[in-house]
Write a protein that holds these residues in place. Structure first.
Motif, PDB file in Angstrom:
ATOM      1  N   ARG A 291       0.841  -1.205   0.000  1.00  6.91           N
ATOM      2  CA  ARG A 291       0.000   0.000   0.000  1.00  6.91           C
ATOM      3  C   ARG A 291       0.872   1.250   0.000  1.00  6.91           C
ATOM      4  O   ARG A 291       1.840   1.347   0.746  1.00  6.91           O
ATOM      5  CB  ARG A 291      -0.900   0.034   1.228  1.00  6.91           C
TER       6      ARG A 291
ATOM      7  N   HIS B 136       0.394   5.233   0.720  1.00  7.77           N
ATOM      8  CA  HIS B 136      -0.502   6.242   1.265  1.00  7.77           C
ATOM      9  C   HIS B 136       0.111   7.620   1.092  1.00  7.77           C
ATOM     10  O   HIS B 136       1.302   7.818   1.352  1.00  7.77           O
ATOM     11  CB  HIS B 136      -0.766   5.983   2.753  1.00  7.77           C
TER      12      HIS B 136
ATOM     13  N   LEU C 233      -4.994  11.392   5.382  1.00  8.27           N
ATOM     14  CA  LEU C 233      -4.943  10.543   4.195  1.00  8.27           C
ATOM     15  C   LEU C 233      -5.686  11.205   3.046  1.00  8.27           C
ATOM     16  O   LEU C 233      -6.906  11.365   3.079  1.00  8.27           O
ATOM     17  CB  LEU C 233      -5.556   9.174   4.501  1.00  8.27           C
TER      18      LEU C 233
ATOM     19  N   ALA D 179      -4.196   7.360  -2.258  1.00 13.96           N
ATOM     20  CA  ALA D 179      -3.607   6.043  -2.049  1.00 13.96           C
ATOM     21  C   ALA D 179      -3.469   5.305  -3.367  1.00 13.96           C
ATOM     22  O   ALA D 179      -4.125   5.621  -4.355  1.00 13.96           O
ATOM     23  CB  ALA D 179      -4.446   5.219  -1.071  1.00 13.96           C
TER      24      ALA D 179
END
Length: 458
Positions: A273, A275, A285, A288
């Motif tokens: 992942r 971010h 956040l 992504a």
């Protein structure tokens, strides 16, 4: 008769599971967390992120089992203080939240160098390695000799892990080196230890151990130090005022790499992942992306228009500069392959759309790539594992940290298409895991698996 016995066995099994569930409390997958583990209710995680499962949830069992050497303990998969063991199925619910920020802040303590014991004294090479303090002088050459380090310092408890990124130098010449669960700051101009940033267990949690640091990165202005841990925590530290800027809830797994894009921070995890975080925003956040394999390197290009991510399976992905949004359908604009993990990686500061990568044991090749055409421009065989890689912009050269057989630091010139070694610096007794350069590119800093930190004159 057998069918009746099976029915009785099943009822007994179901009754036992029901009793166990009632003793251990409700399941976190279908009910709110217990009061003792509940995250701060005032933190409202973006509902868009919840729906799209961008909280770094572990993949299916076969995906986790592909990283046995990179997930050695339960601390690598973490949420709200509860440990998730590898190969454990998991159901995402809206009740889950990132760890509360104030809970993380309480676990970091700044200690000035005057509170340490004997850091600045010269110990000599005969001292016991266990008794050495970080940055204690082991050997010092007052006159620099080509191929010989100017100074050799102690780096006890340096993690011998190929996939970590534990050394960086700020634009002000301040060295950050992670040793275990602490970060030590050393001034490369004055050769004085400034202090250390340590983690400590939360108050009242006697059985909690501090997770080791897996990555760190200076902000471009040198004011903030970003630290990632094996529990997925990301800590922003104000170096000038010696205080926490913010504790960012991010990943469920090891934070392998960090990179800044102006005021935005990008992080990559062992579960693949990426971010994109804005520390100034109430909900940090802001974007992504997901790649198939674990991330072991991550870096924005000098112009901030492309992001490179290296995978454990030998893929180099190039992403565009548009980070907004949470769609899982986002795809890299180009992909390049090499036979081993893309851990050693760096953009060329003076040549746009050009990036260098180093190969591991199965490869040993140093490569220069053109990201526009996704082709290898030139390469050179080093006959050793390449663990780290940096460009020296003001010297117009490339520096690699290598493993067997020489455990050397090698300087390369690149006059396209020629790629040639010009200096080989030896002194480490084990592989050179990390490299950094001072702002004017006159010195190279290296940290090796021999738990030594070397300074080399360029």
């Amino acid at each position: 008769m057998e069918e009746g016995q099976n029915d009785v066995s099943y009822k007994r099994f179901r009754r036992r599971m029901t009793q166990r569930s009632s003793r251990e409390g409700p399941s976190a997958a279908s009910t709110p967390l217990a009061t003792g583990r509940q995250c701060e209710p005032s933190f409202d995680f973006d509902p868009v992120c919840q729906r799209l499962q961008l909280d770094d949830s572990p993949p299916r069992n076969h995906e986790l089992s592909s990283y046995p050497h990179e997930i050695p303990s339960g601390e690598d998969v973490f949420r709200c203080g509860a440990v998730m063991r590898p190969n454990t199925p998991r159901i995402i619910t809206a009740m889950e939240r990132p760890a509360p920020e104030n809970a993380l802040e309480q676990g970091w303590v700044w200690r000035a160098a005057v509170q340490e014991h004997g850091h600045g004294q010269e110990t000599g090479s005969g001292g016991s390695r266990h008794d050495l303090q970080p940055f204690a002088v082991l050997d010092k050459a007052y006159v620099g000799v080509q191929g010989k380090s100017v100074m050799k310092l102690a780096a006890p408890a340096l993690l011998n892990d190929y996939y970590t990124n534990l050394l960086d130098c700020s634009c002000n010449g301040l060295i950050a080196l992670a040793l275990g669960s602490s970060v030590y700051l050393w001034d490369s101009e004055t050769c004085i230890l400034v202090g250390s940033l340590k983690q400590s267990p939360q108050p009242g949690s006697q059985h909690c151990h501090t997770p080791s640091i897996s990555s760190l990165c200076w902000s471009r202005d040198g004011r903030a130090l970003c630290i990632g841990t094996r529990r997925g925590e990301i800590q922003l530290w104000d170096v000038e005022h010696k205080q926490t800027i913010r504790s960012l809830p991010s990943h469920l797994s090891v934070v392998r790499a960090l990179s800044w894009k102006q005021q935005l921070l990008s992080s990559g995890s062992v579960l693949g992942r990426i971010h994109h975080l804005d520390p100034r925003a109430p909900v940090p956040l802001v974007g992504a992306a997901v790649q198939q394999e674990g991330i072991c390197s991550l870096q924005w290009s000098p112009g901030d228009d492309q992001l490179a991510s290296g995978s454990t399976e030998g893929h180099l992905y190039i992403w565009d500069g548009d980070i907004a949004g949470f769609t899982r359908s986002r795809q890299p604009i180009s992909t390049m392959n090499q036979p081993s993990a893309v851990k050693a990686m760096a953009w060329c500061p003076w040549q746009s759309k050009t990036i260098a990568t180093g190969g591991g044991w199965e490869d040993c090749e140093l490569r220069i790539w053109d990201t526009d055409s996704a082709t290898c421009v030139t390469s050179a065989n080093t006959n050793s594992q390449i663990c780290s890689l940096r460009w020296a912009e003001k010297k117009r050269c490339l520096v690699t940290g290598q493993g067997l057989p020489q455990h050397s630091v090698t300087c390369w010139t690149w006059d396209c298409p020629s790629l040639s070694p010009i200096h080989q610096l030896t002194g480490h007794s084990h592989r050179v895991l990390h490299l950094a350069l001072n702002p004017d590119c006159t010195q190279i800093f290296s940290a090796g698996a021999d738990q030594c930190f070397h300074i080399w004159d360029m």
